[in-house]
Write a protein that holds these residues in place. Structure first.
Motif, PDB file in Angstrom:
ATOM      1  N   ILE A  29       6.714   5.218   0.518  1.00  0.00           N
ATOM      2  CA  ILE A  29       6.284   5.545   1.879  1.00  0.00           C
ATOM      3  C   ILE A  29       7.217   6.604   2.466  1.00  0.00           C
ATOM      4  N   GLU A 373       1.965  -3.313  -2.662  1.00  0.00           N
ATOM      5  CA  GLU A 373       1.319  -2.005  -2.589  1.00  0.00           C
ATOM      6  C   GLU A 373      -0.134  -2.133  -2.146  1.00  0.00           C
ATOM      7  N   TYR A 376      -0.430  -2.901   1.458  1.00  0.00           N
ATOM      8  CA  TYR A 376      -0.216  -1.705   2.275  1.00  0.00           C
ATOM      9  C   TYR A 376      -1.460  -0.818   2.285  1.00  0.00           C
ATOM     10  N   ILE A 377      -2.068  -0.613   1.117  1.00  0.00           N
ATOM     11  CA  ILE A 377      -3.281   0.203   1.029  1.00  0.00           C
ATOM     12  C   ILE A 377      -4.386  -0.371   1.909  1.00  0.00           C
ATOM     13  N   SER A 379      -4.066  -2.295   4.515  1.00  0.00           N
ATOM     14  CA  SER A 379      -3.637  -2.651   5.871  1.00  0.00           C
ATOM     15  C   SER A 379      -4.499  -1.973   6.940  1.00  0.00           C
ATOM     16  N   ARG A 400      -0.082   6.045   2.130  1.00  0.00           N
ATOM     17  CA  ARG A 400      -1.039   4.969   1.859  1.00  0.00           C
ATOM     18  C   ARG A 400      -2.173   5.448   0.955  1.00  0.00           C
ATOM     19  N   TYR A 404      -0.134   5.882  -2.784  1.00  0.00           N
ATOM     20  CA  TYR A 404      -0.379   4.518  -3.259  1.00  0.00           C
ATOM     21  C   TYR A 404      -1.829   4.287  -3.684  1.00  0.00           C
ATOM     22  N   LYS A 405      -2.798   4.697  -2.858  1.00  0.00           N
ATOM     23  CA  LYS A 405      -4.188   4.468  -3.261  1.00  0.00           C
ATOM     24  C   LYS A 405      -4.526   5.338  -4.470  1.00  0.00           C
TER      25      LYS A 405
END
Length: 648
Positions: A29, A373, A376-377, A379, A400, A404-405
């Protein structure tokens, strides 16, 4: 990619396991946030030069720069060798207005130019034909524009001055005349840096020589691989130079580190980590892309890293940061995203490969890290990997989504295709003549994945790359005898852009002593399945290894009266074009099971011989066209059961 991370000291005993996992996840992040901050200078970018320069293909840059790290100033010359793609009497380069053009040389003569709106127009003596290989040299000097995070930075460390460059995505033009943009790579470069002799200068490729000239040192670097403009770099300060090497197959690759003297001990300690990662990536997806030259770290003063080709600039040798930047040598440097809508081809890949590296080193963290992870994606209910607003750098470098995605899109491709097929496709992608050492779009990756797998991935990329959000699963299940389970998979989605995410789903059935994972590929919400697990389960875990981006999942056991007489359950499976029919406790052995169509025609019949027992029938696909059917069970000419079923 420019990166920033949370510098972690040695964990104290007070750190919990969950905190360690959280801190690791936070690093990416921070990487993406700092990337976006650094790219905030995009607001001043005018792409006119890149558009006007479409009639040239740059082949080679020879750069000579005279700098002093204690002064924010550059003086030098850049020779550009190019091929004309269409007849022209002028060419255009990107060059910041703050830089002053002293002269332009063409075939030993001085020619004129027009420098305005960050574009240098070079007027040729006469029109030159298409396909002509030609060159010009621009002599210039000036104070590069100060753009905050900036492409040309003069700073200090421990009281010693340092000068360094960081140009992604369009900052190169701030300090040298060039062709910007993700559409042209020079085949090779030479970089000569003239600087005070008490300093060392680092750049791309291999060091050719360092020649003392009065109070100056003339440092010459040569790089003989295609390179995007933003990956050209140099840094000058009182570096300590450290030498390592790593065996990659039959070849030995030099690893050269330029570290601040005060930081040299930690680089000595941590460099073996990246050497191990080099071996891992090299074995996994193919030879290190710049195997004839080197890999290197150059310490600099910005809070993260930048994957300059063969010469990663790095603030601190932290494990995840080194793995992330190293992965960019394949994904971002060898193959560079052709536009910022596809930035995940750089950032998602680097994040994913760093995660794989960490999973090998810290296997106990795999599931907690993947879960955090995914949390978070998911969220936020929306957001696509595809960048829908390239004018917003915080959207381009969204941790995000792009990081990550994008990384977990690769997890899902590995899950869907299998690692063997997936990594074969990635190796093919990296050597694909259409993109290797060039630029790529997502469709180029998709084409290689489809060729290796034989699968059509249109829907996958429509849902997971262009689509927004994620699925939530509601799995209803019940035990069917001592060995079978009935399963209904319902799915809802977090964003209306996708009405159903189609991807195989793993379900782990377990009790105190046994467990079995089955994989079900549902094609619509509410699809039911009848599966043999071989024992009586007491619970089900949905996606136990966190391969799929999903959240808010529910597993619900449904109680069915298994002891009722004439118990029948029907499970349509349109994927396999058949039905499973589960029967229990029919008191009349020799009853007839029959399937009729809506015209009253018998399409399937079979005798069943149950007496307080359990059995199931499978009606093969050859009997069933789409339509309405009636299932009957008769004994002594008396209909005991009738059920209307619909085949889609």
């Amino acid at each position: 990619m420019k990166t920033r991370f949370l510098i972690l000291s040695i964990f104290s005993v007070h750190f919990t396991y969950a905190q360690i996992v959280h801190d690791y996840c936070k690093q990416v992040i921070d990487i993406s946030l700092s990337e976006a901050n650094a790219h905030s200078r995009l607001t001043r970018v005018n792409s006119a030069a890149t558009i006007l320069a479409d009639n040239i293909d740059v082949k080679y840059y020879r750069c000579e720069w005279n700098v002093d790290p204690s002064i924010r100033y550059i003086k030098g010359n850049v020779s550009v060798t190019y091929k004309l793609l269409s007849p022209a009497n002028s060419i255009y380069l990107d060059m910041a207005d703050e830089l002053i053009v002293d002269s332009i040389h063409y075939h030993n003569q001085v020619i004129t130019g027009n420098h305005t709106a960050n574009v240098l127009k070079i007027i040729l003596p006469a029109e030159t034909g298409s396909g002509t290989l030609d060159s010009v040299t621009i002599f210039y000097q000036g104070v590069p524009p100060n753009t905050g995070f900036g492409a040309f930075v003069q700073s200090s460390h421990s009281g010693t001055p340092i000068l360094w460059t960081l140009s992604e995505p369009y900052g190169s033009r701030d300090w040298w005349p060039c062709k910007n943009g993700n559409d042209d790579k020079a085949d090779s470069i030479d970089v000569t840096i003239i600087h005070p002799s008490l300093y060392k200068a680092a750049s791309n490729g291999l060091l050719q020589n360092e020649i003392l000239s009065g109070t100056n040192l003339i440092t010459h670097w040569k790089h003989r691989y295609p390179i995007a403009t933003y990956l050209v770099c140099f840094a000058v300060t009182n570096y300590t130079v450290l030498f390592n090497s790593v065996q990659l197959g039959s070849k030995v690759l030099p690893m050269v580190t330029y570290a601040y003297p005060e930081s040299a001990p930690v680089f000595v300690s941590n460099t073996p980590l990246v050497l191990n990662t080099l071996k891992f990536y090299n074995d996994l997806v193919g030879e290190y892309p710049f195997i004839k030259e080197k890999y290197g770290h150059v310490q600099f003063g910005w809070g993260g890293g930048q994957e300059h080709q063969t010469s990663t600039f790095i603030v601190y040798p932290e494990e995840n940061l080194m793995a992330h930047e190293l992965a960019h040598q394949w994904f971002g440097d060898k193959i560079t995203c052709a536009n910022w809508q596809d930035v995940w081809l750089n950032e998602g890949f680097a994040t994913h490969f760093a995660s794989m590296d960490r999973e090998i080193i810290h296997p106990g963290n795999i599931l907690p890290v993947r879960k955090e992870e995914i949390d978070y994606i998911t969220s936020i209910p929306g957001g696509s990997v595809w960048v829908d607003d390239t004018t917003n750098v915080y959207r381009i470098f969204d941790g995000r989504l792009s990081y990550y995605k994008g990384s977990h899109l690769l997890y899902m491709l590995r899950w869907k295709l299998g690692d063997s097929v997936f990594f074969r496709a990635i190796r093919n992608y990296l050597t694909d003549p259409a993109v290797s050492y060039g630029f790529a779009k997502t469709d180029d990756l998709k084409r290689n994945l489809e060729k290796a797998s034989g699968q059509n991935l249109d829907k996958f990329f429509k849902d997971w790359f262009y689509g927004q959000g994620y699925p939530s699963y509601h799995v209803k299940w019940s035990q069917a005898g001592d060995s079978y389970v009935r399963v209904v998979i319902e799915q809802s989605t977090s964003h209306p852009s996708v009405n159903f995410f189609n991807i195989p789903l793993a379900l782990k059935f377990k009790n105190a002593t046994q467990e079995k994972t089955i994989i079900l590929d549902s094609k619509f919400s509410g699809e039911s399945f009848f599966e043999k697990i071989g024992f009586v389960a007491d619970s089900v875990i949905i996606d136990p290894d966190y391969w799929i981006i999903s959240n808010n999942n529910i597993s619900e056991k449904i109680t069915v009266n298994e002891n009722a007489e004439n118990s029948i359950q029907v499970f349509p499976n349109p994927v396999q074009n058949q039905f499973y029919i589960y029967l229990k406790n029919f008191a009349s052995p020799g009853a007839t099971l029959t399937l009729w169509n809506s015209l009253g025609q018998q399409v399937f019949t079979r005798k069943i011989f149950l007496l307080n027992g359990t059995d199931y029938e499978e009606i093969p696909s050859r009997y069933l066209a789409a339509g309405v059917y009636y299932l009957k069970i008769q004994s002594r000419e008396k209909v005991q059961f009738i059920k209307k079923i619909l085949k889609q």
